[in-house]
Design an enzyme around this catalytic site. Structure first.
Site, short mmCIF file in Angstrom:
data_model
loop_
_atom_site.label_atom_id
_atom_site.label_comp_id
_atom_site.label_asym_id
_atom_site.label_seq_id
_atom_site.Cartn_x
_atom_site.Cartn_y
_atom_site.Cartn_z
N LYS A 111 6.50 2.06 -18.86
CA LYS A 111 6.15 3.49 -18.94
C LYS A 111 7.02 4.18 -19.99
O LYS A 111 6.52 4.96 -20.80
CB LYS A 111 6.41 4.19 -17.58
CG LYS A 111 5.34 3.98 -16.56
CD LYS A 111 5.72 4.70 -15.27
CE LYS A 111 4.82 4.29 -14.13
NZ LYS A 111 5.32 4.69 -12.81
N GLN B 140 8.66 6.53 -8.71
CA GLN B 140 8.24 5.13 -8.63
C GLN B 140 8.27 4.66 -7.17
O GLN B 140 9.27 4.79 -6.50
CB GLN B 140 9.17 4.27 -9.51
CG GLN B 140 8.77 2.82 -9.60
CD GLN B 140 7.38 2.62 -10.22
OE1 GLN B 140 7.03 3.26 -11.19
NE2 GLN B 140 6.60 1.74 -9.62
N ASP C 5 0.27 11.59 -11.58
CA ASP C 5 -0.29 10.41 -10.89
C ASP C 5 -1.59 10.79 -10.16
O ASP C 5 -2.39 9.92 -9.82
CB ASP C 5 0.71 9.89 -9.85
CG ASP C 5 1.41 8.62 -10.33
OD1 ASP C 5 0.86 7.95 -11.22
OD2 ASP C 5 2.49 8.32 -9.80
#
Ligand code: NAD
Length: 303
Positions: free
Chosen positions: A54, A98, A121
């Site tokens: 990422k 995460q 997200d």
């Protein structure tokens, strides 16, 4: 006849180039770039490798990437305070936590604390609701389903009126992609069926599909004879089925990955198909970048 391969690795490059150009344009005109923070709690190797990718991608497209690593002992209260800090940070447009988090922390509580307008997200209940309503309400479609839809569009597959069958009903893939395909709009307007572990005639449903999206996590679940000739097959499954020596360094073992579809046989029947690896996989982080850019654009009012 062999199916056209829908390669996520190639589509990723196209989209990342588009994002890079747009970021450069916004920087020149508005003097600002998208800011993305990734909060990593602990040191799980799988999480570290995902987060590293990422960071690399965010840097490549010109984002301001903030990596915030926290000890596995951080309290839930302190993690909530950290999220509050980034919710109020004007330079941050996307917040990622995460997963998984350590057992003493309530994941749901943490994810729900993220400002929905920074939830790139797309897992916050507000964004799930926005997705359900569809159209202009949608801010951040969840990344893997968004990647699937983008692949279907860029492969030139007709979705309007198409029979779409989705295998799997998870909150991160099956349910959202089913919802997205039935909405009004480009790359949608489909007639959608969702099948799952309690479905009586899995084979019968799959055989009807013009577009078959499989996200079950069961290697080889979909047999070639279940595929309608000429159908578009999107295989989301990523299953570790063994190990092999790495090509770069044969002394190191790497995972052998297989999808949920018997690829070699299916590609002789389908019209187009995604490989595993190199299909849907590369799209998730790509769409995360797209959502973070969207977040800045919403803020600047330039959507
Ligand atoms: P999940 O386990 O949460 O859900 C799987 C779904 O498939 C369930 O709804 C279940 O009902 C259904 N299912 C399982 N076995 C079935 C069977 N035999 N018959 C019919 N339905 C069945 O999984 P998930 O998170 O949705 O992920 C699914 C797969 O996609 C996994 O292999 C995962 O690794 C992969 N995945 C890939 C990406 C990516 O490439 N970026 C992202 C997310 C998930």
């Amino acid at each position: 006849m062999s199916a056209t391969l829908i390669k996520g690795t190639e589509i990723r490059e196209e989209i990342l180039e588009e994002i890079t150009a747009e970021v450069a344009g916004i920087k020149e005109k508005h003097g600002v770039v998208p800011g993305l923070v990734t909060i990593l709690v602990g040191e799980s190797p799988a999480s570290i490798s995902y987060v590293t990718l990422k960071i690399k991608t965010a840097h490549r497209v010109g984002f301001n990437e903030v990596q915030d690593n926290q000890s596995p002992d951080i309290s839930e209260e302190d993690l909530l305070a950290l999220i509050d800090k980034y919710n109020n940070d004007e330079s941050i447009h996307g917040i990622l936590v995460q997963l998984p988090l350590p057992k003493h922390i309530d994941e749901k509580k943490i994810l729900n604390a993220i400002d929905p307008d920074k939830d790139v997200d797309g897992f916050h209940p507000v964004n799930v609701g926005r997705l359900m309503i569809g159209g202009d309400e949608v801010k951040f479609p969840p990344c893997t389903p968004a990647g699937i839809q983008e692949m279907i569009i860029r492969a030139g597959v007709e979705t309007s009126g198409a029979e779409v069958v989705v295998v799997g009903r998870s909150n991160i893939v099956g349910k959202p992609i089913a919802n997205m395909m039935l909405q009004k709009g480009d790359g949608a307007n489909s007639t959608v069926t969702v099948v799952h572990t309690r479905t009586k005639d899995l084979e019968g449903h799959c055989k009807r599909a013009d577009i078959l999206i499989v996200a079950a996590g069961v290697p080889g679940l979909v047999k070639p004879e279940w595929i309608k000739p000429g159908a578009c097959v999107i295989d989301v499954g990523v299953n570790r089925v063994g190990e092999k020596p790495s090509k770069k360094d044969p002394s190191r073992m790497v995972a052998v990955l297989k999808g949920d579809v018997d690829f070699d046989a299916a590609k002789e029947i389908a019209g187009s198909i995604t490989p595993v690896p190199g299909g849907v996989g590369p799209m998730t982080i790509t769409m995360l970048m797209k959502n973070t850019l969207k977040s800045l654009k919403f803020k600047l009012g330039i959507n």
